[in-house]
Design an enzyme around this catalytic site. Sequence first.
Site, PDB file in Angstrom:
ATOM      1  N   ARG A 259       0.848  -1.187   0.000  1.00  0.00           N
ATOM      2  CA  ARG A 259       0.000   0.000   0.000  1.00  0.00           C
ATOM      3  C   ARG A 259       0.886   1.239   0.000  1.00  0.00           C
ATOM      4  NH1 ARG A 259      -3.751  -2.310  -1.673  1.00  0.00           N
ATOM      5  NH2 ARG A 259      -5.902  -2.401  -0.913  1.00  0.00           N
ATOM      6  N   GLU A 288      -3.256   7.590  -6.628  1.00  0.00           N
ATOM      7  CA  GLU A 288      -3.433   6.712  -7.782  1.00  0.00           C
ATOM      8  C   GLU A 288      -4.622   7.203  -8.606  1.00  0.00           C
ATOM      9  OE1 GLU A 288      -3.687   2.648  -6.445  1.00  0.00           O
ATOM     10  OE2 GLU A 288      -1.684   2.698  -5.546  1.00  0.00           O
ATOM     11  N   HIS A 307      -0.569  -0.718  -9.907  1.00  0.00           N
ATOM     12  CA  HIS A 307      -1.312  -1.412  -8.843  1.00  0.00           C
ATOM     13  C   HIS A 307      -1.980  -2.676  -9.387  1.00  0.00           C
ATOM     14  CE1 HIS A 307      -3.583  -0.711  -4.805  1.00  0.00           C
ATOM     15  NE2 HIS A 307      -3.338  -1.992  -5.001  1.00  0.00           N
TER      16      HIS A 307
END
Length: 353
Positions: A259, A288, A307
């Site tokens: 994360r 993001e 991701h």
Amino acid sequence: MSARTVLLLGDKFVRCALLEEALREEVGKQVSTTAVELSWPIEPFGRVAEVDEASGSEEDVLAHIQGKEIVVTEMAPLTARVFAAADSLRLVVVTRGGPVNVNLEAATRHGVVVCNIPGRNAQAAAEYALGMILAAVRRIAEAHSSLVGGRWRGDLYAYEEAGFELGGSTVGLVGFGAIGRIVARALTALGAQVLVHDPYVTDEEVRAVGAARTSLEELLRSSRVVSLHARLTSETAGLIGRHEIQLMPRGSALVNTARGGLLDYSALIEALESGHLWAAALDVFPEEPLPPDSPLLTMPRVVVSPHIAGATRETAKRAARLAAVQVGRYLRGETLQHVLNPEVMEIRHADRR
């Protein structure tokens, strides 16, 4: 007996078709399903009302939730407003490990049990983390992009530019859940010395995969590569900052596939620019999508990806199957697994008495 009503709020990864197939295999015709497919990951998730990492809108959910007893979703925003409108709802199954798209307090207040699916992408994320480690320390992505851009980088064979081997190196893993354990086994098989920092595991658990448990400070001081695998909580937010990065040996590499909030990215960039860190590999970021003007996009020896560590077809199928198992247990009156608000279950049992 009429079929029980289930709302499937799928997306472009955990598809509604996968959820429907898994439910058919688990419970047959005991349920009547309504399927709605949300736009993630084609469109990034974001904050919706008071919940995070959600896809779609409250209206997308409210349009279909009336009369539904069960909801299965990965990313739909299940907010206080949604729970207030869902009079028939009794069970939510979230097909991910960190259900931050669900207002758990509101669910509890309205008597809705919420279950998650921890570990669904452990194999995928572990394999990807290993790939990112190798890509960083061996400059794989950089060599590829230069070659397809028309440049033969023979200089990457020069001693000063060459990467280093994992065999014989010390690799530190911050976090030792399902993902960290798979990574540890793979690294020890390659001949790496693996150190682990995780206050919630025992020495015996770590030794079982050939690794050694130590403090965060000792891990950072000793590791040529540090890879992050911890959950993001109030305890771990900002866990690796400027001070921690400076503890790492000069010329080491830092990998984050967990994360973005675990790591101070400004401090990371400073350490890369100064040469204190030799390389980094990053699949997650504090913002993001990653802004197009981020210096991480143009720095040498930095590997970035959007991701996708958990993005395998097996992960999506596994999530659907495990969600269907939870629905089946609920319909059969069996004990549910991975309940995030067990107090609701306690109240229901008390009411039956």
